[in-house]
Scaffold this motif. Structure first.
Motif, PDB file in Angstrom:
ATOM      1  N   LEU A  83       0.869  -1.185   0.000  1.00  0.00           N
ATOM      2  CA  LEU A  83       0.000   0.000   0.000  1.00  0.00           C
ATOM      3  C   LEU A  83       0.898   1.224   0.000  1.00  0.00           C
ATOM      4  O   LEU A  83       1.493   1.554   1.026  1.00  0.00           O
ATOM      5  N   GLY A  84       1.059   1.882  -1.124  1.00  0.00           N
ATOM      6  CA  GLY A  84       2.012   2.994  -1.195  1.00  0.00           C
ATOM      7  C   GLY A  84       3.391   2.491  -0.816  1.00  0.00           C
ATOM      8  O   GLY A  84       3.880   1.496  -1.363  1.00  0.00           O
ATOM      9  N   THR A 109       4.065   1.263   2.107  1.00  0.00           N
ATOM     10  CA  THR A 109       3.953   0.292   3.207  1.00  0.00           C
ATOM     11  C   THR A 109       3.761  -1.126   2.672  1.00  0.00           C
ATOM     12  O   THR A 109       2.864  -1.376   1.860  1.00  0.00           O
ATOM     13  N   ARG A 158       0.053   1.511  16.544  1.00  0.00           N
ATOM     14  CA  ARG A 158       0.161   2.933  16.215  1.00  0.00           C
ATOM     15  C   ARG A 158      -0.613   3.268  14.950  1.00  0.00           C
ATOM     16  O   ARG A 158      -0.952   2.372  14.174  1.00  0.00           O
ATOM     17  N   SER A 159      -0.822   4.561  14.754  1.00  0.00           N
ATOM     18  CA  SER A 159      -1.459   5.021  13.531  1.00  0.00           C
ATOM     19  C   SER A 159      -0.597   4.610  12.338  1.00  0.00           C
ATOM     20  O   SER A 159       0.622   4.758  12.379  1.00  0.00           O
ATOM     21  N   GLY A 160      -1.220   4.042  11.333  1.00  0.00           N
ATOM     22  CA  GLY A 160      -0.481   3.642  10.134  1.00  0.00           C
ATOM     23  C   GLY A 160       0.127   2.252  10.230  1.00  0.00           C
ATOM     24  O   GLY A 160       0.800   1.798   9.298  1.00  0.00           O
ATOM     25  N   ALA A 161      -0.129   1.543  11.337  1.00  0.00           N
ATOM     26  CA  ALA A 161       0.474   0.207  11.519  1.00  0.00           C
ATOM     27  C   ALA A 161      -0.112  -0.820  10.555  1.00  0.00           C
ATOM     28  O   ALA A 161       0.557  -1.790  10.184  1.00  0.00           O
ATOM     29  N   GLY A 162      -1.378  -0.623  10.178  1.00  0.00           N
ATOM     30  CA  GLY A 162      -2.000  -1.565   9.236  1.00  0.00           C
ATOM     31  C   GLY A 162      -3.267  -2.213   9.761  1.00  0.00           C
ATOM     32  O   GLY A 162      -3.756  -3.186   9.183  1.00  0.00           O
ATOM     33  N   LYS A 163      -3.857  -1.648  10.824  1.00  0.00           N
ATOM     34  CA  LYS A 163      -5.036  -2.274  11.443  1.00  0.00           C
ATOM     35  C   LYS A 163      -6.242  -2.234  10.504  1.00  0.00           C
ATOM     36  O   LYS A 163      -6.895  -3.258  10.269  1.00  0.00           O
ATOM     37  N   THR A 164      -6.506  -1.032   9.961  1.00  0.00           N
ATOM     38  CA  THR A 164      -7.663  -0.917   9.071  1.00  0.00           C
ATOM     39  C   THR A 164      -7.463  -1.748   7.808  1.00  0.00           C
ATOM     40  O   THR A 164      -8.423  -2.300   7.259  1.00  0.00           O
ATOM     41  N   SER A 165      -6.222  -1.875   7.382  1.00  0.00           N
ATOM     42  CA  SER A 165      -5.961  -2.680   6.176  1.00  0.00           C
ATOM     43  C   SER A 165      -6.349  -4.144   6.406  1.00  0.00           C
ATOM     44  O   SER A 165      -6.807  -4.813   5.468  1.00  0.00           O
ATOM     45  N   GLU A 176     -12.643   1.314  15.177  1.00  0.00           N
ATOM     46  CA  GLU A 176     -12.685   2.444  16.104  1.00  0.00           C
ATOM     47  C   GLU A 176     -14.105   2.989  16.291  1.00  0.00           C
ATOM     48  O   GLU A 176     -14.359   4.177  16.069  1.00  0.00           O
ATOM     49  N   HIS A 193      -7.157   2.511  19.279  1.00  0.00           N
ATOM     50  CA  HIS A 193      -5.901   3.067  19.789  1.00  0.00           C
ATOM     51  C   HIS A 193      -5.965   3.179  21.303  1.00  0.00           C
ATOM     52  O   HIS A 193      -5.003   3.582  21.930  1.00  0.00           O
TER      53      HIS A 193
HETATM   54  N1  ATP Z   1      -4.925   3.154  -0.567  1.00  0.00           N
HETATM   55  C1  ATP Z   1      -3.723   3.377  -0.036  1.00  0.00           C
HETATM   56  N2  ATP Z   1      -2.706   3.817  -0.791  1.00  0.00           N
HETATM   57  C2  ATP Z   1      -1.475   4.038  -0.282  1.00  0.00           C
HETATM   58  N3  ATP Z   1      -1.161   3.818   1.004  1.00  0.00           N
HETATM   59  C3  ATP Z   1      -2.146   3.368   1.825  1.00  0.00           C
HETATM   60  C4  ATP Z   1      -3.469   3.126   1.348  1.00  0.00           C
HETATM   61  N4  ATP Z   1      -4.214   2.685   2.373  1.00  0.00           N
HETATM   62  C5  ATP Z   1      -3.404   2.652   3.455  1.00  0.00           C
HETATM   63  N5  ATP Z   1      -2.158   3.070   3.128  1.00  0.00           N
HETATM   64  C6  ATP Z   1      -0.986   3.130   4.031  1.00  0.00           C
HETATM   65  O1  ATP Z   1      -0.847   1.848   4.626  1.00  0.00           O
HETATM   66  C7  ATP Z   1      -0.470   1.974   5.983  1.00  0.00           C
HETATM   67  C8  ATP Z   1      -1.467   1.233   6.868  1.00  0.00           C
HETATM   68  O2  ATP Z   1      -2.690   1.955   6.887  1.00  0.00           O
HETATM   69  P1  ATP Z   1      -3.913   1.565   7.836  1.00  0.00           P
HETATM   70  O3  ATP Z   1      -5.030   2.511   7.563  1.00  0.00           O
HETATM   71  O4  ATP Z   1      -4.187   0.126   7.695  1.00  0.00           O
HETATM   72  O5  ATP Z   1      -3.270   1.847   9.272  1.00  0.00           O
HETATM   73  P2  ATP Z   1      -4.000   1.883  10.682  1.00  0.00           P
HETATM   74  O6  ATP Z   1      -3.147   1.079  11.597  1.00  0.00           O
HETATM   75  O7  ATP Z   1      -5.419   1.479  10.564  1.00  0.00           O
HETATM   76  O8  ATP Z   1      -3.887   3.412  11.015  1.00  0.00           O
HETATM   77  P3  ATP Z   1      -4.913   4.374  11.828  1.00  0.00           P
HETATM   78  O9  ATP Z   1      -4.899   3.884  13.227  1.00  0.00           O
HETATM   79  O10 ATP Z   1      -4.303   5.731  11.692  1.00  0.00           O
HETATM   80  O11 ATP Z   1      -6.252   4.265  11.178  1.00  0.00           O
HETATM   81  C9  ATP Z   1      -0.379   3.448   6.274  1.00  0.00           C
HETATM   82  O12 ATP Z   1       0.967   3.836   6.175  1.00  0.00           O
HETATM   83  C10 ATP Z   1      -1.202   4.089   5.178  1.00  0.00           C
HETATM   84  O13 ATP Z   1      -0.706   5.374   4.864  1.00  0.00           O
END
Ligand code: ATP
Length: 374
Positions: A15-16, A18, A37-44, A161, A194
């Motif tokens: 993803l970008g 990551t 942490r934010s950006g760790a990949g949970k939502t993914s 969340e 979080h």
């Molecule tokens: N469509 C996309 N294109 C490029 N990068 C992406 C995309 N979706 C997510 N990312 C990147 O992938 C990484 C994981 O994102 P994700 O949303 O899963 O994190 P998260 O742990 O849920 O964060 P948060 O707690 O802030 O919601 C992040 O660095 C995000 O910037």
């Protein structure tokens, strides 16, 4: 991959910048918290399970159903995955009443009445049925969103969340309903947060995620006390978690005796629960002291034999110095105590030494004892 009950998630996805490489098993029942942490990949992870995004490779199986299998070319569309999804914002239809919103996601327009009734009862939605979303508080909206997700009769509930957009009083209002969910709904519930408070109150199982990978996974009590959790907890938050049961009530003194890990007695301030009720107890390291000889004539009610298994010297940003002791109370039962360097030196404490841990009953209040089930 062998088929187990619950959810098996193994996938790679770019993803970008990551690179995600996730590998986890989510139990068939109870709340599994994805924390990191934010950006760790949970939502993914949530998006890959629900089908909102497609991994580059891997396998995702829910019980014996394959949702995604890259090599076999399986990628079930969102609507066939039987996933209930609750987002940060309730996303209700403004032109429908609560009743209309609840009926929207249902498979049949005439659901099994027991199902409809039990969701209304579980989330206390009956009094809200005729209202429009504009007439609901944030907490009420989220309860409707959870109800709508459950009425779609999902095989798994994903919650990203769900309390993040609510203020503290609203969070407190919704939390008991979420606690009930794990007991009453027999499907896996994946919950992204979080918040340490939500984690402590809701998680049965905890998965720590960092930089697109699983760092640690297991029962919440076990992951909580692992080294990986340390960066999340500053000194005042260092605490041990135990599962236990209500053993007896002593009404005249307003005290409750719990038994931790089945056999270790702990007196706490009155906890309104039935004998036998399962609870989780949080004991802050700063509420634990140690004594070499069993004290007599003391006000402290909890004096537990223990052995030191680790000693760690810590300091904070303000020049304070502490010693954190790990104390073994019994099989798989470890308690942390935070003491001063001075006390450590004077008592000449060493690893392997036997002593007594002391915990003031009065320091353990209702908020440290969390209901887990009957
Ligand atoms: N469509 C996309 N294109 C490029 N990068 C992406 C995309 N979706 C997510 N990312 C990147 O992938 C990484 C994981 O994102 P994700 O949303 O899963 O994190 P998260 O742990 O849920 O964060 P948060 O707690 O802030 O919601 C992040 O660095 C995000 O910037």
């Amino acid at each position: 991959m062998t088929v187990k009950t619950g959810l098996q998630v193994q996938f790679e996805q770019q993803l970008g910048d990551t690179s995600l490489a996730m590998d986890m098993h989510i139990p068939a029942k109870g709340i599994t918290v994805l924390f990191g942490r934010s950006g760790a990949g949970k939502t993914s992870v949530i998006n890959a399970i629900s089908g909102l995004s497609q991994p580059d490779s891997g396998v995702i199986c829910l019980n014996d159903r394959v949702l995604f299998h890259h090599e076999q070319g399986v990628n079930l569309p969102v609507e066939q995955r039987k996933v209930g999804y609750v987002f940060q914002e309730a996303r209700l239809f403004p032109h429908y009443t609560v009743q209309g919103n609840l009926r929207y996601g249902m498979k049949t327009k005439h659901p099994r009445s027991d199902m409809w009734q039990s969701v209304l009862e579980l989330l206390e939605l009956e009094p809200l049925l005729a209202r429009y979303p504009t007439a609901l508080s944030g907490g009420e909206k989220q309860r409707v969103a959870i109800g709508r997700a459950l009425l779609s009769e999902p095989d798994i509930l994903l919650m990203d969340e769900p309390l993040a957009s609510l203020d503290l009083p609203r969070k407190r209002e919704v939390m008991p309903f979420l606690e009930q969910l794990a007991e009453r709904i027999h499907i896996p519930i994946v919950y992204v947060t979080h918040s340490l408070d939500e984690l402590l109150r809701l998680a049965n199982y905890l998965i720590l995620i960092e930089q697109g990978r699983v760092l640690e996974a297991g029962a919440v009590e076990q992951v909580w006390s692992s080294e990986t959790m340390r960066p999340w907890l500053d000194m005042s938050e260092r605490s041990s978690l135990f599962s236990g049961r209500v053993h007896q009530q002593w009404q005249s003194y307003g005290l409750t005796e719990l038994r931790l890990n089945q056999h270790i007695p702990l007196w706490v301030q009155h906890y309104a629960g039935a004998v036998g009720e399962a609870v989780r107890v949080q004991i802050r390291a700063t509420d634990v002291s140690v004594v070499l000889d069993k004290p007599k004539n003391t006000s402290i009610r909890n004096i537990l034999p223990a052995t030191i298994t680790a000693i760690r010297h810590l300091h904070n940003d303000h020049g304070g110095r502490y010693v954190e002791l790990t104390l073994r109370l019994g099989e798989q039962c470890e308690l942390w105590a935070m003491i001063t360097e001075w006390a450590w030196q004077e008592l000449r404490l060493t690893v392997g030494q036997s002593l007594y841990a002391q915990i003031k009953g009065v320091s353990m209040t209702q908020s440290d004892v969390i209901h887990l089930g009957a």
